[in-house]
Enzyme design. Structure first.
Site, PDB file in Angstrom:
ATOM      1  CE1 TYR A 130      -4.034  -1.542  -0.431  1.00  0.00           C
ATOM      2  CE2 TYR A 130      -3.924  -2.306   1.840  1.00  0.00           C
ATOM      3  CZ  TYR A 130      -4.554  -2.283   0.610  1.00  0.00           C
ATOM      4  OH  TYR A 130      -5.710  -3.013   0.424  1.00  0.00           O
ATOM      5  CB  ALA A 178      -7.223  -8.866  -2.239  1.00  0.00           C
ATOM      6  CD  GLU A 179      -7.444  -5.346   2.011  1.00  0.00           C
ATOM      7  OE1 GLU A 179      -7.871  -6.183   2.835  1.00  0.00           O
ATOM      8  OE2 GLU A 179      -6.334  -4.796   2.127  1.00  0.00           O
ATOM      9  CB  ALA A 180     -14.319  -7.451  -1.202  1.00  0.00           C
TER      10      ALA A 180
END
Length: 277
Positions: A130, A178-180
Site C-alpha cells: 500500500y 482481495a480485501e472484500a
C-alpha cells in the site's frame, strides 16, 4: 518465414487465452453477481481448515499451485486476468492479451515464472504494498473512491496500461477483490457503491490495516481460552476506536472471512504487514 509466423501466433494465443479460476464482469452486474464472485474467490483459495469457523489460508504453496487467476471485465467487455497468491491473497500482477505486468518485488518475480507463460513481461516501477502504491498514485487510500464505476475505470486503466493512473487503479482493484474476500464488511461497502463512487470508510481502512494482526490473535486465542494475547484496535463503522480482545467480537464471528496463516508466516508478521495489501 511461415513457420516463424505460426510460432509467434501460437505464443500469442497461449498467452492471451489463460483460463481463469474466477470471473467477474461489470456488464450486467448486480449485488448478487458481485457477492457470488467474492464467494467464488474465497473458495478458490485452498485452506488448512478453519479456526473459530474462519478459513485458515495455506502456510505455503509451491509452483503454479501457489496462484489463482481471476478475470475482471469492464462495462465494455475489456478484460484483465489477475494473478493472486493463495497464501495471502496478494495480487502479483496481471495479463492483457500477450503482455503481463508484475509488481517489482521478489514474490511477483517468482510468480512470473509460473503464470502467464509465453507473455511479454513488464516489470512495474513499484511493489504491490500500500505505501508504495499510494506514493506512486500521489494519494492515500482514504482519498481514492471505490465503487463499480471506479472498478470500471481501474480495469480500463490497466487494460490500456496508463502508467500515470495504474497505481491508483491497483488500489481500487485490490480493495474491491482481495480485501472484500477477507472481510464481509468490505464486501458490503463495495455493494453499497454499485451505482456511485465514494471514498472508503475509516472502518474499511482500519480492517485492511489490521488483517494480519487480527489473523495472528485469532490463531493465538486457540491456546488462550479465546482471548487475544494482544488486543487489536480498529475503527468501527461509526468512526469510533474499538479494542478487540477476544473471539466473541462480531469482527471475528461475523466479519473476517480469511486468516493469514501465522505459524508459517512469522517473518511476515514481524514486518510492517499493515503496509502490505
Amino acid at each position: 518465414m511461415k513457420r516463424f509466423t505460426v510460432l509467434i501466433l501460437a505464443i500469442f494465443v497461449a498467452a492471451s487465452t489463460v483460463e481463469a479460476d474466477v470471473r467477474f464482469s461489470l456488464s450486467g452486474s448486480s449485488s448478487t453477481s458481485y457477492s457470488k464472485f467474492i464467494g467464488d474467490l474465497r473458495k478458490a483459495l485452498p485452506s488448512n481448515g478453519t479456526v473459530y469457523n474462519i478459513t485458515l489460508l495455506l502456510s505455503s504453496a509451491s509452483g503454479a499451485s501457489r496462484y489463482t487467476l481471476m478475470t475482471l471485465s469492464n462495462y465494455d467487455g475489456k478484460a484483465i486476468t489477475v494473478a493472486v497468491d493463495v497464501t495471502n491473497v496478494y495480487i502479483m500482477g496481471y495479463l492483457v492479451n500477450s503482455t503481463s505486468y508484475f509488481f517489482n518485488e521478489s514474490d511477483a518475480k517468482l510468480a512470473s515464472q509460473y503464470v502467464f507463460k509465453g507473455s511479454t513481461i513488464v516489470t512495474l516501477p513499484y511493489s504491490g504494498n500500500y505505501e508504495k502504491l499510494q506514493t506512486a498514485a500521489g494519494k492515500i487510500r482514504e482519498k481514492i473512491p471505490l465503487g463499480f464505476p471506479a472498478l470500471d475505470s481501474a480495469i480500463t486503466t490497466l487494460f490500456h496500461y496508463d502508467s500515470t493512473a495504474a497505481a491508483a487503479a491497483f488500489l481500487v482493484i485490490i480493495q474491491t477483490t482481495a480485501e472484500a474476500s477477507r472481510f464481509k464488511y468490505i464486501e458490503g461497502q463495495i455493494i453499497e457503491r454499485i451505482s456511485k463512487n465514494q471514498v472508503p470508510s475509516l472502518a474499511t481502512i482500519s480492517l485492511e490495516n489490521e488483517w494480519s494482526a487480527l489473523s495472528k490473535q485469532i490463531q493465538l486465542a486457540q491456546t488462550n481460552n479465546g482471548t487475544f494475547k494482544t488486543p487489536v484496535v480498529i475503527t468501527d463503522d461509526k468512526g469510533q476506536r474499538v479494542e478487540i480482545t477476544n473471539v466473541t467480537s462480531k469482527v471475528v464471528t461475523k466479519n473476517i472471512q480469511l486468516l493469514l496463516n501465522y505459524k508459517q508466516n512469522v517473518a511476515a508478521f514481524d514486518e510492517d504487514v499493515s503496509a502490505k495489501h
